[in-house]
Design an enzyme around this catalytic site. Structure first.
Site, PDB file in Angstrom:
ATOM      1  N   HIS A   1       0.837  -1.195   0.000  1.00 22.94           N
ATOM      2  CA  HIS A   1       0.000   0.000   0.000  1.00 22.94           C
ATOM      3  C   HIS A   1       0.872   1.244   0.000  1.00 22.94           C
ATOM      4  CE1 HIS A   1      -3.130   2.773   1.949  1.00 22.94           C
ATOM      5  NE2 HIS A   1      -3.509   2.538   0.710  1.00 22.94           N
TER       6      HIS A   1
ATOM      7  N   HIS B   1      -6.545   4.006  -5.745  1.00 19.45           N
ATOM      8  CA  HIS B   1      -7.670   4.708  -5.108  1.00 19.45           C
ATOM      9  C   HIS B   1      -7.458   6.217  -5.259  1.00 19.45           C
ATOM     10  CE1 HIS B   1      -9.957   1.547  -2.702  1.00 19.45           C
ATOM     11  NE2 HIS B   1      -9.243   0.933  -3.630  1.00 19.45           N
ATOM     12  N   GLU B   2      -8.564   6.967  -5.229  1.00 26.15           N
ATOM     13  CA  GLU B   2      -8.537   8.400  -5.583  1.00 26.15           C
ATOM     14  C   GLU B   2      -7.766   8.563  -6.911  1.00 26.15           C
ATOM     15  OE1 GLU B   2      -9.300   7.291  -1.891  1.00 26.15           O
ATOM     16  OE2 GLU B   2      -7.159   7.576  -2.203  1.00 26.15           O
TER      17      GLU B   2
ATOM     18  N   GLU C   1     -16.524   1.560   1.633  1.00 27.57           N
ATOM     19  CA  GLU C   1     -16.060   2.228   2.855  1.00 27.57           C
ATOM     20  C   GLU C   1     -17.029   3.315   3.316  1.00 27.57           C
ATOM     21  OE1 GLU C   1     -12.276   3.607   1.428  1.00 27.57           O
ATOM     22  OE2 GLU C   1     -13.113   5.439   0.588  1.00 27.57           O
TER      23      GLU C   1
HETATM   24  C1  NOJ Z   1      -9.100   5.826   0.931  1.00 29.83           C
HETATM   25  C2  NOJ Z   1      -9.173   4.499   0.276  1.00 29.83           C
HETATM   26  O1  NOJ Z   1     -10.299   4.396  -0.544  1.00 29.83           O
HETATM   27  C3  NOJ Z   1      -9.203   3.438   1.344  1.00 29.83           C
HETATM   28  O2  NOJ Z   1      -9.381   2.161   0.766  1.00 29.83           O
HETATM   29  C4  NOJ Z   1      -7.942   3.513   2.150  1.00 29.83           C
HETATM   30  O3  NOJ Z   1      -8.036   2.600   3.219  1.00 29.83           O
HETATM   31  C5  NOJ Z   1      -7.739   4.917   2.711  1.00 29.83           C
HETATM   32  N1  NOJ Z   1      -7.875   5.896   1.701  1.00 29.83           N
HETATM   33  C6  NOJ Z   1      -6.357   5.059   3.307  1.00 29.83           C
HETATM   34  O4  NOJ Z   1      -5.384   4.980   2.316  1.00 29.83           O
END
Ligand code: NOJ
Ligand code: CA
Length: 694
Positions: A389, A459-460, A484
């Protein structure tokens, strides 16, 4: 060439690529109109390019009715005259193409790319005599067009202040949209309204026309350009609105340069938008020679605990990414055959209010309670791959300064999939996530990852425009409200109709790492105001309805362990041979059937909004005269998302290609089905026929 063939070819090309010109007299001025035409292979779609009084326009007809009326094309620049008038046509070239290509992984194995193309070369008649090329491709499922700035004397470096492309629709149609220029990037609920009521919106923009067609306006191959949003104007017009740099310039480029393709997908049924692969077809073929290391997978994660507040990313008592926890998750992944384990929050300085301190994150240093060496060795011994990550906090300078070392670090520990994250309102606190600056950054990371044989889950992200065709290591993205939001959104999470909308909107751009699989629907006492707004069966159906080659089982291991519904998540694949949309009503319900890429099994997912429904489907796609077993995970008779989400009926029965399934979906519910061949462990005498149990 044989004379007969030549004659046939001439007739053929005049039919296909017809053109006309006329003169009109307006007062004293003689106005010349030249029309060049290209048709889709089935001739249902006709695209006209019109040069009128030196200005260039296009229009699109579908089955002899106007779909897009005369719409402008061209550019405004910084420190240069507009490039949208005084044109003459210097050359026109026609081509056609028909090829079937194979996706290394995907929602379908083989894709046909069949189009007719018209390339118009324009040149200014005055002053700088600048050149501009516009290429149109007409497919049976829509149209793509792009501009090319060829190498030329009088343009070198240039700055685009506006792309004048517009889409003038024939009526005030309705669209499902999310707003552009907002701090939460693409993370908004879709709203449906008439064009006249929308502001500036992101693409893909899905449209329902007043005469019952379904369209999607998007872009393909967004490379070194800024992303296109659409601003609603007068007269049913959507205007291309490029996301600017912080200095106001929209695109900084030098010749030769090509814009992304502007795409308009056209369908008579909403489900046909889902099985239209036009955006992928407009991307360049795979550039990576060896793709043997690229593998779709399911994964679990040290993740949901952070979202529901039982664990933290940062250090402290509740730190999630500890060596001990990681080993327990690895044991669980190994026991249940999950190839991947995502571990978030293992690196230092990603701590406290981390969304504010992206400038100090370190990507190669672990918290003292997390031993990367020990964890990765343990994972390797158990046959589990860790998914790394990189949360960047949208601090691009800090990330780019470390990224090569960060990739090397992961590779050293055998990690070849990375989830990246860009939480933040602006990149480097200055630039939009969707302007050219970030388009360049995201691509740089994809290319660097490919060089290092690393798969990405972003993500983002920047929205998907099909570049996974060219870089198949670009696996999945978020780029919408994921699961989420159920854990912490102040509006209570994604509403029951959400997953009846996103397959027709966000998912048209590409795979979505939605992170389904919440079994503990009511989350726990630490989250009194949030929950998953679905039934349990609907959580399972999401694995088929929402396509992602990296598919998460999002809940905590203890919420899966011992629950018979978990078997569906264990069985369902993340890579498909074929995809069929069975039922489709945007915002109400959807049923998708997909065939596994690596077996003859079929999986069905069906979801409804807040309303109970009964849907029928046949299984005529199964092999004739073969007996199959269906494993059905249906909402129980008393299930409803609000008060009784866990009521589930799990049954096994015989089905064949003549079976007519009745899908009973509870309010806010769904159904998931695995269809497989009979195997030697089946106690055939105890299995009923579908007709006897429905
Ligand atoms: C937003 C992401 O969508 C999520 O999956 C992640 O856990 C958090 N950011 C932290 O990086
Ligand atoms: Ca509805």
């Amino acid at each position: 060439m044989n004379k007969k063939i030549l004659l046939l070819l001439i007739i053929f090309s005049t039919l296909l690529f017809n053109q006309c010109s006329k003169k009109m007299v307006n007062g004293k001025k003689e106005l010349i109109e030249i029309i060049k035409t290209v048709n889709s292979p089935d001739s249902n779609i006709i695209v006209n390019i019109i040069l009128f009084d030196g200005k260039v326009f296009y229009e699109i007809n579908y089955k002899n009715k106007p779909l897009i009326n005369r719409s402008k094309l061209g550019f405004l620049f910084k420190n240069a005259f507009p490039l949208n008038e005084n044109f003459s046509i210097s050359n026109v070239e026609y081509n056609q193409f028909d090829e079937t290509w194979t996706q290394p992984w995907g929602e379908v194995k083989n894709i046909r790319n069949n189009y007719r193309e018209m390339k118009i070369e324009l040149q200014e008649t005055k002053d700088l005599k600048r050149e501009l090329i516009i290429v149109f491709r007409a497919f049976n499922d829509g149209v793509g067009f792009r501009y090319e700035f060829p190498e030329q004397e009088n343009i070198k470096d240039f700055e685009i202040m506006d792309e004048l492309t517009e889409f003038v629709f024939s009526d005030d149609h309705s669209a499902w949209w999310i707003p552009a220029y907002r701090d939460n990037r693409y993370e908004y609920l879709f709203k449906k309204s008439k064009f006249s009521k929308i502001d500036t919106v992101h693409t893909p923009l899905t449209i329902e026309t007043t005469n019952g067609l379904y369209l999607c306006v998007h872009e393909a191959n967004l490379t070194d350009y800024s992303s296109m949003t659409l601003a609603s104007g007068e007269n049913n017009t959507l205007q291309c609105d490029l996301v600017p740099w912080s200095d106001g310039v929209k695109v900084k480029a030098s010749v030769p340069h090509k814009t992304p393709w502007r795409t308009i997908q056209i369908a008579e049924k909403p489900g046909d938008l889902i099985t239209s692969y036009l955006v992928l077809n407009l991307n360049e073929p795979n550039k990576l020679e060896d793709v043997s290391w690229i593998k779709p997978a399911k994964y679990i994660g040290i993740w949901w605990g952070m979202h529901i507040g039982t664990q933290t990313w940062g250090s402290g008592d509740k730190h999630g990414a500890t060596t001990q926890n990681a080993k327990e998750y690895i044991d669980f992944a190994a026991k249940h055959n999950f190839p991947g384990l995502l571990i978030e929050g293992w690196n230092v300085d990603w701590d406290g209010t981390w969304w504010d301190n992206g400038d100090i994150f370190k990507f190669t240093e672990t918290h003292p309670d997390f031993d990367m060496e020990e964890v990765s060795k343990y994972a390797a011994d158990k046959g589990v791959k860790i998914i790394g990550h990189h949360e960047t906090g949208a601090n691009i300078d800090n990330y780019e300064a470390q990224v090569e070392d960060a990739f090397a670090y992961y590779k050293k520990y055998g990690i070849n999939t990375i989830k990246t994250g860009y939480v933040g309102i602006r990149a480097n606190k200055t630039e939009w996530h969707h302007g050219q600056y970030m388009v360049r950054h995201y691509r740089k990371i994809v290319e660097l990852a490919a060089k290092n044989k690393i798969m990405l889950d972003v993500h983002e992200p920047i929205k998907d425009t099909g570049i996974r065709r060219t870089y198949p290591n670009m696996m999945s993205r978020e780029g919408a409200r994921g699961c989420e939001y159920d854990a912490w959104a102040s509006d209570g999470g994604n509403p029951p109709d959400y997953t009846t909308i996103i397959p027709f909107t966000r998912l048209l751009s590409g795979p979505f790492d939605f992170t389904p699989g919440i079994f503990n629907i009511f989350l726990g006492e630490q989250k009194p105001d949030n929950r998953a707004n679905t039934t349990l069966a609907k959580q399972l159906a999401h694995y088929v309805v929402i396509y992602s080659p990296l598919q998460m089982a999002a809940d905590l291991p203890e919420n899966f362990e011992g629950n018979p519904a978990f078997k569906f998540i264990k069985d369902v694949p993340a890579d498909w041979q074929d995809t069929k949309v069975i039922h489709a009503k945007i915002g109400d319900y959807i049923t998708i059937a997909r065939q596994d890429r690596n077996s003859e099994e079929w999986y069905i997912g069906s979801v409804t909004d807040e309303n109970f429904r009964e849907l029928e489907m046949d299984l005529s796609f199964l092999d004739k005269n073969k007996l199959y077993i269906a494993e059905i995970y249906a909402d129980g008779p008393k299930a409803d998302w609000e008060n009784n989400p866990l009521d589930i009926n799990i049954v096994k029965c015989f089905v064949n290609f003549e079976t007519l399934l009745k899908l009973k979906l509870a309010a806010g519910g769904g159904q998931a089905i695995r269809i497989r061949k009979v195997n030697k462990n089946d106690n055939l005498g105890s299995i009923p026929n579908y007709e006897d149990i429905k």
